[in-house]
Design a protein around this motif. Structure first.
Motif, PDB file in Angstrom:
ATOM      1  N   ARG A   1       1.878   4.718 -13.701  1.00 15.55           N
ATOM      2  CA  ARG A   1       2.068   3.495 -12.917  1.00 15.55           C
ATOM      3  C   ARG A   1       2.393   2.315 -13.826  1.00 15.55           C
ATOM      4  O   ARG A   1       3.273   1.504 -13.521  1.00 15.55           O
ATOM      5  CB  ARG A   1       0.827   3.184 -12.068  1.00 15.55           C
ATOM      6  CG  ARG A   1       0.737   4.020 -10.804  1.00 15.55           C
ATOM      7  CD  ARG A   1      -0.251   3.400  -9.829  1.00 15.55           C
ATOM      8  NE  ARG A   1      -1.606   3.363 -10.364  1.00 15.55           N
ATOM      9  CZ  ARG A   1      -2.477   4.360 -10.251  1.00 15.55           C
ATOM     10  NH1 ARG A   1      -2.125   5.464  -9.607  1.00 15.55           N
ATOM     11  NH2 ARG A   1      -3.693   4.253 -10.759  1.00 15.55           N
TER      12      ARG A   1
ATOM     13  N   ARG B   1       0.831  -1.203   0.000  1.00 15.24           N
ATOM     14  CA  ARG B   1       0.000   0.000   0.000  1.00 15.24           C
ATOM     15  C   ARG B   1       0.865   1.254   0.000  1.00 15.24           C
ATOM     16  O   ARG B   1       1.939   1.288   0.572  1.00 15.24           O
ATOM     17  CB  ARG B   1      -0.919  -0.003   1.211  1.00 15.24           C
ATOM     18  CG  ARG B   1      -1.966   1.110   1.203  1.00 15.24           C
ATOM     19  CD  ARG B   1      -2.904   0.938   2.380  1.00 15.24           C
ATOM     20  NE  ARG B   1      -3.596  -0.348   2.272  1.00 15.24           N
ATOM     21  CZ  ARG B   1      -4.311  -0.844   3.257  1.00 15.24           C
ATOM     22  NH1 ARG B   1      -4.440  -0.209   4.395  1.00 15.24           N
ATOM     23  NH2 ARG B   1      -4.900  -2.007   3.103  1.00 15.24           N
ATOM     24  N   ALA B   2       0.380   2.299  -0.613  1.00 14.32           N
ATOM     25  CA  ALA B   2       1.129   3.547  -0.708  1.00 14.32           C
ATOM     26  C   ALA B   2       1.427   4.121   0.661  1.00 14.32           C
ATOM     27  O   ALA B   2       0.621   4.041   1.577  1.00 14.32           O
ATOM     28  CB  ALA B   2       0.330   4.561  -1.532  1.00 14.32           C
TER      29      ALA B   2
ATOM     30  N   SER C   1      -1.138   9.055  -3.666  1.00 14.50           N
ATOM     31  CA  SER C   1      -0.503   8.806  -4.952  1.00 14.50           C
ATOM     32  C   SER C   1      -0.882   9.909  -5.930  1.00 14.50           C
ATOM     33  O   SER C   1      -2.045  10.240  -6.093  1.00 14.50           O
ATOM     34  CB  SER C   1      -0.949   7.451  -5.500  1.00 14.50           C
ATOM     35  OG  SER C   1      -0.471   7.279  -6.808  1.00 14.50           O
ATOM     36  N   ARG C   2       0.132  10.487  -6.585  1.00 18.42           N
ATOM     37  CA  ARG C   2      -0.125  11.487  -7.608  1.00 18.42           C
ATOM     38  C   ARG C   2       0.148  10.914  -8.992  1.00 18.42           C
ATOM     39  O   ARG C   2       0.211  11.639  -9.970  1.00 18.42           O
ATOM     40  CB  ARG C   2       0.760  12.714  -7.365  1.00 18.42           C
ATOM     41  CG  ARG C   2       0.506  13.394  -6.023  1.00 18.42           C
ATOM     42  CD  ARG C   2       1.421  14.572  -5.822  1.00 18.42           C
ATOM     43  NE  ARG C   2       1.204  15.204  -4.512  1.00 18.42           N
ATOM     44  CZ  ARG C   2       1.912  16.224  -4.058  1.00 18.42           C
ATOM     45  NH1 ARG C   2       2.898  16.724  -4.780  1.00 18.42           N
ATOM     46  NH2 ARG C   2       1.648  16.738  -2.871  1.00 18.42           N
TER      47      ARG C   2
ATOM     48  N   THR D   1       9.235  10.607  -6.234  1.00 14.59           N
ATOM     49  CA  THR D   1       7.918  10.128  -6.638  1.00 14.59           C
ATOM     50  C   THR D   1       7.745   8.659  -6.284  1.00 14.59           C
ATOM     51  O   THR D   1       6.698   8.238  -5.781  1.00 14.59           O
ATOM     52  CB  THR D   1       7.716  10.325  -8.151  1.00 14.59           C
ATOM     53  OG1 THR D   1       7.763  11.728  -8.448  1.00 14.59           O
ATOM     54  CG2 THR D   1       6.370   9.757  -8.597  1.00 14.59           C
TER      55      THR D   1
ATOM     56  N   ARG E   1       7.445   8.188  -2.456  1.00 13.17           N
ATOM     57  CA  ARG E   1       6.159   8.636  -1.908  1.00 13.17           C
ATOM     58  C   ARG E   1       5.122   7.525  -2.015  1.00 13.17           C
ATOM     59  O   ARG E   1       4.219   7.427  -1.185  1.00 13.17           O
ATOM     60  CB  ARG E   1       5.656   9.888  -2.652  1.00 13.17           C
ATOM     61  CG  ARG E   1       6.180  11.200  -2.105  1.00 13.17           C
ATOM     62  CD  ARG E   1       5.327  12.376  -2.571  1.00 13.17           C
ATOM     63  NE  ARG E   1       5.326  12.496  -4.023  1.00 13.17           N
ATOM     64  CZ  ARG E   1       6.194  13.219  -4.717  1.00 13.17           C
ATOM     65  NH1 ARG E   1       7.166  13.873  -4.097  1.00 13.17           N
ATOM     66  NH2 ARG E   1       6.118  13.281  -6.035  1.00 13.17           N
ATOM     67  N   ARG E   2       5.269   6.705  -3.026  1.00 14.59           N
ATOM     68  CA  ARG E   2       4.283   5.641  -3.267  1.00 14.59           C
ATOM     69  C   ARG E   2       4.714   4.299  -2.685  1.00 14.59           C
ATOM     70  O   ARG E   2       3.899   3.531  -2.196  1.00 14.59           O
ATOM     71  CB  ARG E   2       4.067   5.510  -4.784  1.00 14.59           C
ATOM     72  CG  ARG E   2       2.953   4.552  -5.185  1.00 14.59           C
ATOM     73  CD  ARG E   2       1.602   5.090  -4.757  1.00 14.59           C
ATOM     74  NE  ARG E   2       0.501   4.228  -5.200  1.00 14.59           N
ATOM     75  CZ  ARG E   2       0.074   3.158  -4.547  1.00 14.59           C
ATOM     76  NH1 ARG E   2       0.668   2.790  -3.432  1.00 14.59           N
ATOM     77  NH2 ARG E   2      -0.939   2.451  -4.997  1.00 14.59           N
ATOM     78  N   TRP E   3       6.019   4.008  -2.745  1.00 16.51           N
ATOM     79  CA  TRP E   3       6.545   2.739  -2.258  1.00 16.51           C
ATOM     80  C   TRP E   3       7.780   3.002  -1.395  1.00 16.51           C
ATOM     81  O   TRP E   3       8.774   3.543  -1.881  1.00 16.51           O
ATOM     82  CB  TRP E   3       6.922   1.823  -3.428  1.00 16.51           C
ATOM     83  CG  TRP E   3       5.766   1.555  -4.339  1.00 16.51           C
ATOM     84  CD1 TRP E   3       4.749   0.679  -4.143  1.00 16.51           C
ATOM     85  CD2 TRP E   3       5.481   2.200  -5.598  1.00 16.51           C
ATOM     86  NE1 TRP E   3       3.864   0.714  -5.179  1.00 16.51           N
ATOM     87  CE2 TRP E   3       4.282   1.644  -6.095  1.00 16.51           C
ATOM     88  CE3 TRP E   3       6.138   3.194  -6.354  1.00 16.51           C
ATOM     89  CZ2 TRP E   3       3.725   2.044  -7.316  1.00 16.51           C
ATOM     90  CZ3 TRP E   3       5.585   3.597  -7.549  1.00 16.51           C
ATOM     91  CH2 TRP E   3       4.386   3.023  -8.021  1.00 16.51           C
TER      92      TRP E   3
END
Length: 201
Positions: free
Chosen positions: A20, A8-9, A13-14, A54, A57-59
């Motif tokens: 993705r 999960r992020a 997420s942007r 980037t 921020r997500r992973w």
């Protein structure tokens, strides 16, 4: 044993769906080229033309990123095979495995060592890659049994999905060559189909 508990992020997420998909494609490409151990956020960032910030921020960890890429990976499309006979189905499975060009086999091979030490990664690989193929093969066999081509009492039934998938994915490891349709067809006809011809006395 290290285990990253979730894909999960870490935060909002942007990333668009298109971005993705590009990132996941690059992750799989790097995995197949250099393996999990050599994969870094720097390499993925450069390949996907995305900043490391980037990605992080997500992973939070590369294991999360790889697990997410596995979750969104395409399997060999054997789930739509239905020719009306088991022999025909296996011939078509051989065709589609050949068309895959060994990509799925290389992806699995790239994670061989990593999954020994990371249960989360092993689970992601099993759930999103291996089980999808096995389920498709179980359905293929179920139809053959319903048509009366294979006896319900045949002992080989229990081993059919693993035997077929193993043949599809192991050729590169054994021979150094990518899966070949001609080779797989010959194997299925000489080994797999005869094993299913058992009839109880």
């Amino acid at each position: 044993m290290q285990s990253i508990p979730t894909t999960r992020a870490a935060g909002p997420s942007r990333l668009s769906e298109e971005r993705r998909c590009i990132i996941f494609a690059m992750v799989r490409e790097v995995l197949m080229d250099v393996g999990f151990e050599a994969l870094t956020m720097d390499v993925v960032s450069a390949k996907a033309r995305t900043s490391k910030a980037t990605l992080y921020r997500r992973w939070q960890h590369k294991t999360q990123l790889v697990a997410a890429a596995l979750e969104h990976s395409e399997r060999i499309p054997i789930d739509t095979v239905d020719t009306g006979t088991l022999a025909g189905d296996l011939d078509e499975v051989a065709v589609r495995a050949g068309e895959d060009g060994g990509q799925t086999a290389r992806l699995l091979s790239s994670l061989t060592h990593a999954i020994r030490d990371d249960s989360h990664l092993a689970e992601a690989l099993r759930r999103h890659v291996v089980e999808g193929h096995l389920d498709a093969l179980r359905l293929l066999l179920h139809r053959a049994v319903e048509r009366g081509e294979v006896s319900r009492d045949c002992p080989a039934i229990a081993h059919f999905p693993q035997t077929v998938l193993g043949a599809m994915l192991s050729q590169r490891t054994v021979t150094g060559a990518d899966p070949d349709t001609t080779h797989l067809r010959a194997y299925f006809r000489a080994i797999v189909l005869p094993s299913l011809e058992y009839r109880p006395h």
